[in-house]
Design an enzyme around this catalytic site. Structure first.
Site, mmCIF file in Angstrom:
data_model
loop_
_atom_site.group_PDB
_atom_site.id
_atom_site.type_symbol
_atom_site.label_atom_id
_atom_site.label_comp_id
_atom_site.label_asym_id
_atom_site.label_seq_id
_atom_site.Cartn_x
_atom_site.Cartn_y
_atom_site.Cartn_z
ATOM 1 N N SER A 145 61.586 45.864 24.436
ATOM 2 C CA SER A 145 62.357 46.306 23.269
ATOM 3 C C SER A 145 63.635 46.926 23.805
ATOM 4 O O SER A 145 63.694 47.334 24.979
ATOM 5 C CB SER A 145 61.556 47.364 22.491
ATOM 6 N N TYR A 158 56.616 55.321 22.503
ATOM 7 C CA TYR A 158 56.982 53.896 22.428
ATOM 8 C C TYR A 158 58.087 53.573 23.438
ATOM 9 O O TYR A 158 57.996 52.578 24.167
ATOM 10 C CB TYR A 158 57.437 53.579 21.004
HETATM 11 N N1 LIG Z 1 59.895 44.506 14.979
HETATM 12 C C1 LIG Z 1 60.797 45.013 15.810
HETATM 13 O O1 LIG Z 1 61.835 45.529 15.402
HETATM 14 C C2 LIG Z 1 60.539 44.962 17.290
HETATM 15 C C3 LIG Z 1 61.593 45.311 18.154
HETATM 16 C C4 LIG Z 1 61.404 45.285 19.517
HETATM 17 C C5 LIG Z 1 60.179 44.917 20.020
HETATM 18 N N2 LIG Z 1 59.167 44.599 19.177
HETATM 19 C C6 LIG Z 1 57.884 44.240 19.786
HETATM 20 O O2 LIG Z 1 57.515 42.939 19.341
HETATM 21 C C7 LIG Z 1 56.102 42.821 19.342
HETATM 22 C C8 LIG Z 1 55.650 42.311 17.984
HETATM 23 O O3 LIG Z 1 56.094 43.234 17.001
HETATM 24 P P1 LIG Z 1 56.123 42.878 15.433
HETATM 25 O O4 LIG Z 1 57.225 43.655 14.879
HETATM 26 O O5 LIG Z 1 56.063 41.432 15.249
HETATM 27 O O6 LIG Z 1 54.755 43.597 14.979
HETATM 28 P P2 LIG Z 1 53.580 43.178 13.982
HETATM 29 O O7 LIG Z 1 52.878 44.456 13.665
HETATM 30 O O8 LIG Z 1 54.082 42.344 12.882
HETATM 31 O O9 LIG Z 1 52.608 42.284 14.921
HETATM 32 C C9 LIG Z 1 51.902 42.886 15.985
HETATM 33 C C10 LIG Z 1 50.922 41.890 16.560
HETATM 34 O O10 LIG Z 1 50.231 42.516 17.677
HETATM 35 C C11 LIG Z 1 48.824 42.456 17.455
HETATM 36 N N3 LIG Z 1 48.186 43.650 18.008
HETATM 37 C C12 LIG Z 1 48.452 44.944 17.727
HETATM 38 N N4 LIG Z 1 47.611 45.758 18.386
HETATM 39 C C13 LIG Z 1 46.786 44.959 19.106
HETATM 40 C C14 LIG Z 1 45.713 45.202 19.989
HETATM 41 N N5 LIG Z 1 45.299 46.446 20.274
HETATM 42 N N6 LIG Z 1 45.073 44.130 20.553
HETATM 43 C C15 LIG Z 1 45.475 42.855 20.248
HETATM 44 N N7 LIG Z 1 46.494 42.574 19.444
HETATM 45 C C16 LIG Z 1 47.146 43.613 18.864
HETATM 46 C C17 LIG Z 1 48.655 42.369 15.954
HETATM 47 O O11 LIG Z 1 47.385 41.820 15.617
HETATM 48 C C18 LIG Z 1 49.824 41.469 15.573
HETATM 49 O O12 LIG Z 1 49.482 40.118 15.803
HETATM 50 C C19 LIG Z 1 55.556 44.203 19.701
HETATM 51 O O13 LIG Z 1 55.274 44.242 21.104
HETATM 52 C C20 LIG Z 1 56.724 45.113 19.384
HETATM 53 O O14 LIG Z 1 56.699 46.314 20.118
HETATM 54 C C21 LIG Z 1 59.310 44.607 17.821
#
Ligand SMILES: NC(=O)c1ccc[n+]([C@@H]2O[C@H](COP(=O)([O-])OP(=O)(O)OC[C@H]3O[C@@H](n4cnc5c(N)ncnc54)[C@H](O)[C@@H]3O)[C@@H](O)[C@H]2O)c1
Length: 258
Positions: A145, A158
Site C-alpha cells: 500500500s 496498518y
Molecule cells: N482498498 C484500498 O484502498 C487499498 C489500498 C492499498 C492496499 N490495499 C490492500 O489490498 C488488499 C485487498 O484490499 P481490498 O480493499 O480489496 O479489501 P476487501 O476487504 O474488499 O478484500 C479483502 C480480501 O482479503 C480476504 N481476507 C481478509 N482477511 C483474511 C484472512 N485472515 N485470511 C484469508 N483471507 C483474508 C477477504 O476474504 C477478502 O477476499 C489488502 O491487502 C489491502 O490492504 C487496499
C-alpha cells in the site's frame, strides 16, 4: 497481455474488492484461477461473480485463513492441483481498520501483523517452494500500500504491516531471482472497495472518504479495483519480464503531493 493465457493463478483475498477484480481480469486473459478468502459467504458470492467472466472449468476457490500455516498449505495444494501448477501468486489478502496510536491494543496489533505480514509470508513461501521444486519461472505479486511507503494517521498498525510487506517483497526478490521467479509489490492508494466502505461506515461518515479523495488526490477521485487488477495482470505477464524487486504505486498521484 503477452504470456498470460494458460497460466495458473492463485489469488489470496480473491473473494472481494481488488482481489476479485484481479481474478476476473486474469480469467479474461485466459488464465486458470483459484481464489481464496476468509469466509464462505464471500467465496460463494465471488464464484457467482466470476461465473459471468469465464466458463466454470476455468476457476475454483476455497475458504482459508492466511495466518494459519496448515490452512495455507491446504489452499496452496488445492490451487496447485486445480490450476495444473501455480505460475502466478497474487498475494493480496489483507485487512485494515482505524485505531488511534494511543489506544492501540496488543491484540489489535497482533491481529493486523498476523494477517498482513505473517499471512503474506506464509503464502509467499509456500508458493515459492512449489515453484522452485517444479522449476517454474513464476511471478509473485505482493500487495502492500502507499501506507507502506508513508504514514497515515490512525493506521500505525496498518502502516507498519505494509512497510513490512515492502521489505518482505524485496527480500524475496533478492533470493528468488536466481530461480527465475519475479517478485514485485503493488502499492495502491485510495481504492473504492468493501474494505474502505466499511472503514468510512465505522468512522460514522460515509461521505468523508470520497470527499478526501476528491480534494487530496491529484486525479480528483478514488481508484477503482479494476485499475489495480490491471497492474496485477501487467506484473504477471511477459510484458514485465525485467521488472523484479519493484514497488509499483497506483494512487492517482497522491504520493506526489507535498
Ligand atoms: N482498498 C484500498 O484502498 C487499498 C489500498 C492499498 C492496499 N490495499 C490492500 O489490498 C488488499 C485487498 O484490499 P481490498 O480493499 O480489496 O479489501 P476487501 O476487504 O474488499 O478484500 C479483502 C480480501 O482479503 C480476504 N481476507 C481478509 N482477511 C483474511 C484472512 N485472515 N485470511 C484469508 N483471507 C483474508 C477477504 O476474504 C477478502 O477476499 C489488502 O491487502 C489491502 O490492504 C487496499
Amino acid at each position: 497481455m503477452r504470456g498470460l493465457a494458460g497460466k495458473g493463478v492463485l489469488v489470496s483475498g480473491g473473494t472481494s474488492g481488488i482481489g476479485l477484480a484481479a481474478a476476473a481480469r486474469l480469467l479474461g486473459e485466459g488464465c486458470r484461477v483459484f481464489v481464496t478468502g476468509h469466509e464462505q459467504a464471500g467465496l460463494t458470492g465471488a464464484l457467482e461473480t466470476l461465473a459471468a467472466a469465464a466458463p466454470a472449468e476455468m476457476f475454483a476457490g476455497a475458504v482459508g485463513e492466511v495466518s494459519s500455516p496448515q490452512s495455507v498449505a491446504d489452499i496452496v495444494a488445492l490451487a496447485e492441483e486445480f490450476t495444473g501448477g501455480i505460475d502466478v501468486l497474487a498475494n493480496n489478502a489483507g485487512v485494515a481498520w482505524q485505531e488511534p496510536f494511543l489506544d492501540l491494543t496488543v491484540e489489535a496489533w497482533d491481529r493486523m501483523i498476523a494477517v498482513n505480514v505473517r499471512g503474506m509470508f506464509l503464502m509467499g513461501q509456500a508458493v515459492a517452494r512449489l515453484m522452485v521444486a517444479n522449476k517454474r519461472r513464476g511471478s509473485i505479486i505482493n500487495m502492500a500500500s502507499t501506507n507502506g511507503l508513508a504514514a497515515e494517521a490512525l493506521y500505525a498498525h496498518y502502516n507498519s504491516s505494509k512497510g513490512a510487506v515492502v521489505q518482505l517483497s524485496r527480500s524475496m526478490a533478492v533470493e528468488l531471482g536466481a530461480h527465475g521467479i519475479r517478485v514485485n509489490t503493488i502499492c495502491p492508494g485510495y481504492i473504492q472497495t468493501p474494505m474502505n466502505v466499511e472503514i468510512a461506515r465505522a468512522a460514522g461518515n460515509p461521505a468523508k472518504a470520497l470527499a478526501y479523495a476528491r480534494d487530496f488526490i491529484p486525479l480528483g477521485r478514488a481508484g477503482d479495483a479494476d485499475e489495480v487488477a490491471a497492474v496485477y495482470a501487467f506484473l504477471a505477464s511477459d510484458e514485465a519480464s525485467f521488472i523484479h524487486g519493484a514497488e509499483l504505486v497506483v494512487d492517482g498521484g497522491q504520493r506526489a503531493v507535498m
